[in-house]
Design an enzyme around this catalytic site. Structure first.
Site, PDB file in Angstrom:
ATOM      1  N   GLY A  10       0.990  -1.135   0.030  1.00 25.79           N
ATOM      2  CA  GLY A  10       0.047  -0.061   0.155  1.00 25.79           C
ATOM      3  C   GLY A  10       0.780   1.334  -0.101  1.00 25.79           C
ATOM      4  O   GLY A  10       2.152   1.050   0.072  1.00 25.79           O
ATOM      5  N   ASP A  31       0.575  -8.750   1.046  1.00 30.76           N
ATOM      6  CA  ASP A  31      -0.411  -8.100   0.818  1.00 30.76           C
ATOM      7  C   ASP A  31      -1.507  -8.771  -0.361  1.00 30.76           C
ATOM      8  O   ASP A  31      -0.794  -9.591  -0.857  1.00 30.76           O
ATOM      9  CB  ASP A  31       0.191  -6.540  -0.063  1.00 30.76           C
ATOM     10  CG  ASP A  31      -0.925  -5.540   0.295  1.00 30.76           C
ATOM     11  OD1 ASP A  31      -2.002  -5.520  -0.263  1.00 30.76           O
ATOM     12  OD2 ASP A  31      -0.462  -4.635   0.672  1.00 30.76           O
ATOM     13  N   ASP A  56      -3.939 -12.998   1.947  1.00 29.70           N
ATOM     14  CA  ASP A  56      -4.788 -12.372   2.714  1.00 29.70           C
ATOM     15  C   ASP A  56      -4.703 -12.519   4.318  1.00 29.70           C
ATOM     16  O   ASP A  56      -5.012 -13.650   4.673  1.00 29.70           O
ATOM     17  CB  ASP A  56      -6.416 -12.478   2.291  1.00 29.70           C
ATOM     18  CG  ASP A  56      -7.388 -11.691   2.826  1.00 29.70           C
ATOM     19  OD1 ASP A  56      -7.391 -11.101   3.995  1.00 29.70           O
ATOM     20  OD2 ASP A  56      -8.651 -11.676   2.375  1.00 29.70           O
ATOM     21  N   LEU A  61      -1.102 -17.525   8.029  1.00 27.63           N
ATOM     22  CA  LEU A  61       0.290 -17.204   7.274  1.00 27.63           C
ATOM     23  C   LEU A  61       0.685 -18.480   6.404  1.00 27.63           C
ATOM     24  O   LEU A  61       0.572 -19.533   7.068  1.00 27.63           O
ATOM     25  CB  LEU A  61       1.039 -16.627   7.895  1.00 27.63           C
ATOM     26  CG  LEU A  61       0.837 -15.014   8.588  1.00 27.63           C
ATOM     27  CD1 LEU A  61       2.053 -14.222   9.013  1.00 27.63           C
ATOM     28  CD2 LEU A  61       0.364 -14.249   7.413  1.00 27.63           C
ATOM     29  N   ASN A 102      -4.687 -12.973  13.985  1.00 31.48           N
ATOM     30  CA  ASN A 102      -3.849 -13.951  13.220  1.00 31.48           C
ATOM     31  C   ASN A 102      -2.553 -13.673  13.281  1.00 31.48           C
ATOM     32  O   ASN A 102      -1.576 -14.231  13.667  1.00 31.48           O
ATOM     33  CB  ASN A 102      -4.162 -14.067  11.741  1.00 31.48           C
ATOM     34  CG  ASN A 102      -4.823 -15.011  11.150  1.00 31.48           C
ATOM     35  OD1 ASN A 102      -4.825 -16.071  11.937  1.00 31.48           O
ATOM     36  ND2 ASN A 102      -5.537 -15.037   9.991  1.00 31.48           N
ATOM     37  N   LYS A 108       3.366 -14.648  18.477  1.00 28.70           N
ATOM     38  CA  LYS A 108       3.290 -15.401  19.665  1.00 28.70           C
ATOM     39  C   LYS A 108       4.054 -16.703  19.482  1.00 28.70           C
ATOM     40  O   LYS A 108       4.897 -17.393  20.297  1.00 28.70           O
ATOM     41  CB  LYS A 108       1.765 -15.469  20.317  1.00 28.70           C
ATOM     42  CG  LYS A 108       1.855 -16.332  21.514  1.00 28.70           C
ATOM     43  CD  LYS A 108       0.368 -16.340  22.072  1.00 28.70           C
ATOM     44  CE  LYS A 108      -0.113 -17.437  22.824  1.00 28.70           C
ATOM     45  NZ  LYS A 108      -0.689 -18.608  21.795  1.00 28.70           N
ATOM     46  N   TYR A 154     -14.497   0.800  10.249  1.00 22.41           N
ATOM     47  CA  TYR A 154     -12.735   1.154  10.286  1.00 22.41           C
ATOM     48  C   TYR A 154     -12.573   1.731  11.558  1.00 22.41           C
ATOM     49  O   TYR A 154     -11.628   1.166  12.341  1.00 22.41           O
ATOM     50  CB  TYR A 154     -12.510   2.039   9.197  1.00 22.41           C
ATOM     51  CG  TYR A 154     -11.098   2.448   9.319  1.00 22.41           C
ATOM     52  CD1 TYR A 154     -10.325   1.602   8.590  1.00 22.41           C
ATOM     53  CD2 TYR A 154     -10.720   3.796   9.517  1.00 22.41           C
ATOM     54  CE1 TYR A 154      -8.926   2.084   8.428  1.00 22.41           C
ATOM     55  CE2 TYR A 154      -9.394   4.100   9.564  1.00 22.41           C
ATOM     56  CZ  TYR A 154      -8.510   3.114   8.786  1.00 22.41           C
ATOM     57  OH  TYR A 154      -7.135   3.644   8.891  1.00 22.41           O
ATOM     58  N   LYS A 158     -10.526  -0.695  14.168  1.00 20.81           N
ATOM     59  CA  LYS A 158      -9.096  -0.254  14.661  1.00 20.81           C
ATOM     60  C   LYS A 158      -9.196  -0.351  16.183  1.00 20.81           C
ATOM     61  O   LYS A 158      -8.029  -0.626  16.781  1.00 20.81           O
ATOM     62  CB  LYS A 158      -8.900   1.067  14.033  1.00 20.81           C
ATOM     63  CG  LYS A 158      -8.359   1.098  12.615  1.00 20.81           C
ATOM     64  CD  LYS A 158      -6.847   0.290  12.499  1.00 20.81           C
ATOM     65  CE  LYS A 158      -6.564   0.448  10.976  1.00 20.81           C
ATOM     66  NZ  LYS A 158      -5.298  -0.150  10.680  1.00 20.81           N
ATOM     67  N   ARG A 195      -9.355  10.167  -1.722  1.00 22.12           N
ATOM     68  CA  ARG A 195      -9.008  11.131  -0.380  1.00 22.12           C
ATOM     69  C   ARG A 195      -8.777  12.635  -1.125  1.00 22.12           C
ATOM     70  O   ARG A 195      -8.612  12.810  -2.108  1.00 22.12           O
ATOM     71  CB  ARG A 195      -7.291  10.611  -0.329  1.00 22.12           C
ATOM     72  CG  ARG A 195      -7.048   9.270   0.338  1.00 22.12           C
ATOM     73  CD  ARG A 195      -7.541   9.418   1.608  1.00 22.12           C
ATOM     74  NE  ARG A 195      -7.308   8.233   2.418  1.00 22.12           N
ATOM     75  CZ  ARG A 195      -7.080   7.886   3.663  1.00 22.12           C
ATOM     76  NH1 ARG A 195      -7.437   9.060   4.413  1.00 22.12           N
ATOM     77  NH2 ARG A 195      -6.785   6.931   4.080  1.00 22.12           N
TER      78      ARG A 195
END
Ligand code: UDP
Length: 320
Positions: A10, A31, A56, A61, A102, A108, A154, A158, A195
């Site tokens: 990004g 990404d 994603d 992972l 995730n 961890k 969002y 967050k 934006r």
């Protein structure tokens, strides 16, 4: 060092990866191109110490990542522009909660498997303050968010992710750090992001009137990308075992109409302003208190709005 960057393709992520590969680190960038283009990382792929994994983060992972030992993890992955994060509100919530869970669990497991605790930096947002009743916003201000509004996927996403981070720190002593990023602009911004800065520059360069939502008297505080990246690096490098959220933004507060006027002046165009309805829950003001960043990290922004916009306009001239 081995460094994992989620959301590394990004706008902020690719600028961060560029800095890290140039410092000689081995950078693993994850990404899924949900909110950015593949072209963003073409120039990074030329570096042998840059590895890209298309993935994603709401899914575990892949093996080639989970078998690598990391010194640092920058967790950025999440659509961040209102136009894009509102395309699929539920996906935005999932990226924030399931995705962050995730990545924290991955960190961890690094300790359980390899006996190392990677330093972990999570990119939160000034959106956690919602439509603030205090100005400027300090980190201990708890915000004024509409929990069921159109921006909540969002904002609340967050906030939940911040809670996850802090609880992994409390329960597992993971070295988690949180930055709250205020509006950021600069080269490599996505022209489709919707934006204010990117829309206005592209409109001005194309000789079109600028689209002002509402009366344009709402304020934002725009920081240049280079300043933000420096602040993120400094917090990641902080030796002190400190984990709380730290604001990173430029306290130079400006109304959207004044931003539009500066962009018209700097692009040397003769365009006008068109006014449209203000989107629902659009914050009326936004300005960071950056005393904590200054005291903890010795950080403060160095690029003023005009100089930053000049560099950004140059970038957009080269791509539109
Ligand atoms: N905005 C605007 N015209 C545009 C794009 C945005 O007037 O073409 C306004 C938007 O309503 C908001 C401010 O500019 O009040 C900043 O919007 P942006 O999407 O850049 O960031 P955010 O809303 O996340 O702070």
């Amino acid at each position: 060092m081995n460094i994992l960057v989620t959301g590394g393709a990004g706008f902020i992520g690719s600028n961060l990866c560029f800095k890290l590969v140039n410092e000689g680190h081995k950078v693993y960038c994850i990404d899924n191109f949900y909110s950015c283009k593949k072209e963003n990382i073409l120039y990074l792929k030329k570096y042998s110490n840059f590895k890209f994994i298309e993935h994603d983060i709401i899914f575990p992972l892949p093996k080639k990542v989970s078998e690598t030992i990391f010194d640092q993890i920058y967790h950025l992955a999440c659509p961040a522009s209102p136009v894009i994060y509102q395309k699929d509100h539920i996906y935005t919530l999932k990226v924030n909660f399931e995705g962050t869970l995730n990545i924290l669990n991955f960190a961890k497991k690094q300790f359980e498997k390899f006996n190392v605790k990677p330093k972990f930096l999570f990119t939160s947002t000034s959106e956690v303050y919602g439509d603030p009743e205090v100005n400027p916003q300090t980190e201990d201000y708890r915000g004024n968010v509409n929990p069921h509004g159109i921006r909540s996927c969002y904002d609340e996403g967050k906030r939940a992710a911040e809670s996850l981070c802090m609880n992994f720190w409390r329960k597992y002593n993971l070295p988690v750090k949180i930055v709250r990023i205020f509006n950021t602009y600069g080269p490599k911004m996505d022209p489709q992001d919707g934006r204010a800065v990117s829309n206005f520059i592209i409109q001005a360069l194309k000789g079109k009137n600028l689209t002002i939502y509402g009366k344009g008297n709402q304020t934002r505080s725009f920081q240049y990308i280079g300043d933000l990246i420096k602040g993120m690096n400094l917090y990641m490098g902080l030796e002190e075992n400190y984990s709380g959220p730290v604001n990173l933004g430029n306290p130079e507060e400006i109304s959207i109409i004044d931003l539009a006027k500066i962009i018209i002046e700097l692009t040397n165009t003769n365009v006008g302003l068109d006014f449209y309805d203000l989107p629902k829950d659009d914050p009326t003001k936004r300005c960071p208190d950056i005393l904590l960043a200054y005291n903890k990290l010795g950080w403060k922004p160095e690029v003023n709005i005009k100089n930053g916009l000049k560099k950004t306009i140059e970038y957009f001239r080269s791509i539109v």
